[in-house]
Write an enzyme that holds these catalytic residues in place. Structure first.
Site, PDB file in Angstrom:
ATOM      1  CE  LYS A   1      -4.577   0.891   0.519  1.00 23.48           C
ATOM      2  NZ  LYS A   1      -5.565  -0.202  -0.027  1.00 23.48           N
TER       3      LYS A   1
HETATM    4  N1  GLU Z   1      -6.968  -0.143  -3.393  1.00 26.30           N
HETATM    5  C1  GLU Z   1      -7.861  -1.354  -3.532  1.00 26.30           C
HETATM    6  C2  GLU Z   1      -7.831  -2.235  -2.632  1.00 26.30           C
HETATM    7  O1  GLU Z   1      -7.726  -1.904  -1.280  1.00 26.30           O
HETATM    8  C3  GLU Z   1      -7.355  -2.156  -4.975  1.00 26.30           C
HETATM    9  C4  GLU Z   1      -5.808  -2.549  -5.047  1.00 26.30           C
HETATM   10  C5  GLU Z   1      -5.530  -3.290  -6.304  1.00 26.30           C
HETATM   11  O2  GLU Z   1      -6.230  -3.374  -7.185  1.00 26.30           O
HETATM   12  O3  GLU Z   1      -4.208  -3.293  -6.432  1.00 26.30           O
HETATM   13  O4  GLU Z   1      -8.136  -3.241  -2.605  1.00 26.30           O
END
Ligand code: GLU
Length: 419
Positions: free
Chosen positions: A112
């Protein structure tokens, strides 16, 4: 709730759910340590001249990328642009991505990132410069088989396009290095609505199993961004009655149901839900306490916490956001007989469709929207059934079952690879 307390709760909550899974899986101390420890945490300073009260001032923004675990595949996870972004929160959300990818069994690990800023306060030009400077410093971390960012709160396909551009300067055109891109640059049909659509598919399934058909089910959605707006639209199309919606400023409610398409048009013009025709204003706090079949927190962490858990009057809480229910609230809701569909299951349609996008990029062969959404629904419902069956056979709640399944898979991969 003060931002600091929220961050604390989000990290404590992760830790609490993890300890329970570690105990259930009887993991050894060394395995637990490996599963908890991030692989790499990067903090990036990004200087930028910004306009403030009519003057240009130099501001240094703080950006982060936490790569938690890559036992099952490249690091994968969103980038968040929000004033509350910090290292601790990013660490908790990176871990959550590891479990989410494992639960839906895509060959990714977890990561993240983000920048602490309110993107609404910067013009598009400044946001482009900031995103590209941040990406320049992240380029050595990224790669199609290394780390693949995606949108999260405050980011969108345009931001992903800037990341693609900056990475491609160094490595040649590489669409698979980022997902959630615009269609014109190798994005996937269906990715924009995938998270919200996936949430709606799970709700439809749960509704049918509870003999509360989706047609006419009374739904409250808190948050009207990337996820909430698509949950509301998908559920409205399925025949649910959306009785309240909200954004950062506040909510709108209508006993007989809100016209969600009109809400989308209203927000496109007025920026906020406030003033939507045919609705009454309601505060975010009041909205959470409305009696309903499905309450869907689709915004930030710790929305349902020790202050409001005992006042929730929903039959089912569906975690469209990441970590929207603190562990104390989780216990209170369960004691009160409220079913919780956990985040790593409910909102996994996002990363699942990111995986489909990545596959299309690697194959250089795009799929049509129907194929993407059909595969998304099939896979997500299969995962739901696995979690539900495990929960029934072990007599545990859905979150415990989902965590046990996901963490067991990551632990196994670590052992096989001999980390
Ligand atoms: N931000 C989204 C989540 O928290 C998608 C993450 C992604 O597709 O890599 O799942």
């Amino acid at each position: 709730m003060p931002v600091e307390r929220k961050h604390c709760q989000c990290q404590d909550t992760q830790g609490h759910f993890l300890q329970r899974a570690f105990d259930n899986l009887k993991l050894e101390p060394a395995q637990r340590e490996l599963l908890l420890a991030p692989f790499r945490e990067t903090t990036i300073s990004i200087p930028l001249r910004v306009h403030q009260q009519g003057r240009e001032v130099l501001h240094t923004f703080s950006g982060y990328r936490v790569q938690h675990n890559h036992a099952r595949g490249p690091f994968k996870g969103g980038l968040r642009f929000h004033p509350g972004v910090n290292l601790g929160e990013t660490r908790a959300l990176a871990r959550l991505m590891t479990w989410k990818s494992a639960l839906v069994d895509v060959p990714f690990g977890g990561a993240k990132g983000g920048i602490a800023l309110d993107p609404k306060t910067l013009g598009a030009d400044a946001l482009e410069v900031l995103t590209k400077r941040f990406t320049q410093k992240m380029v050595p971390l990224l790669g199609v088989h290394q780390d693949i960012p995606a949108p999260d709160i405050g980011t969108n396909p345009q931001v992903m396009a800037w990341i693609l551009e900056e990475y491609s300067k160094a490595h040649g055109y590489t669409p698979g290095v980022v997902t959630g891109k615009p269609l014109e640059l190798g994005g996937s049909a269906g990715r924009l609505e995938a998270t919200g659509y996936g949430v709606a598919c799970v709700i439809r399934k749960v509704a049918s199993e509870m003999s509360r058909p989706i047609e006419g089910a009374r739904v409250v959605v808190q948050g009207f961004g990337n996820v909430g707006s698509h949950v509301a639209q998908s559920l409205a199309r399925m025949g649910a009655c959306i009785i309240a919606l909200s954004d950062y400023r506040g909510g709108v409610a209508a006993e007989s149901g809100i016209d969600v398409s009109a809400a989308v048009r209203h927000v496109a013009e007025a920026e906020w839900l406030e003033g939507l025709a045919g609705t009454e204003p309601i505060s975010n706090a009041e909205l959470l306490e409305l009696p309903c079949d499905f309450l869907i927190p689709a915004a930030l962490e710790a929305t349902i916490n020790c202050d409001n858990a005992s006042a929730i009057r929903a039959a089912v809480v569906v975690e469209a956001a990441n970590i929207p229910v603190t562990y104390t609230a989780d216990a209170t809701l369960r004691d009160r007989g409220i079913v919780i569909i956990p985040d790593i299951l409910a909102n996994a349609g996002g990363v699942l469709t990111s995986y489909y996008e990545w596959v299309q990029n690697l194959q250089e062969f795009p799929w049509d929207r129907e194929t993407v959404l059909h595969r998304l629904e099939q896979r997500l419902l299969r995962v739901y059934e696995q979690v539900r069956d495990l929960a029934r056979s072990h007599r545990v709640d859905l979150r415990t079952a989902a965590y046990d399944l996901a963490i067991g898979r990551v632990a196994k991969a670590i052992t096989l690879r001999g980390f």
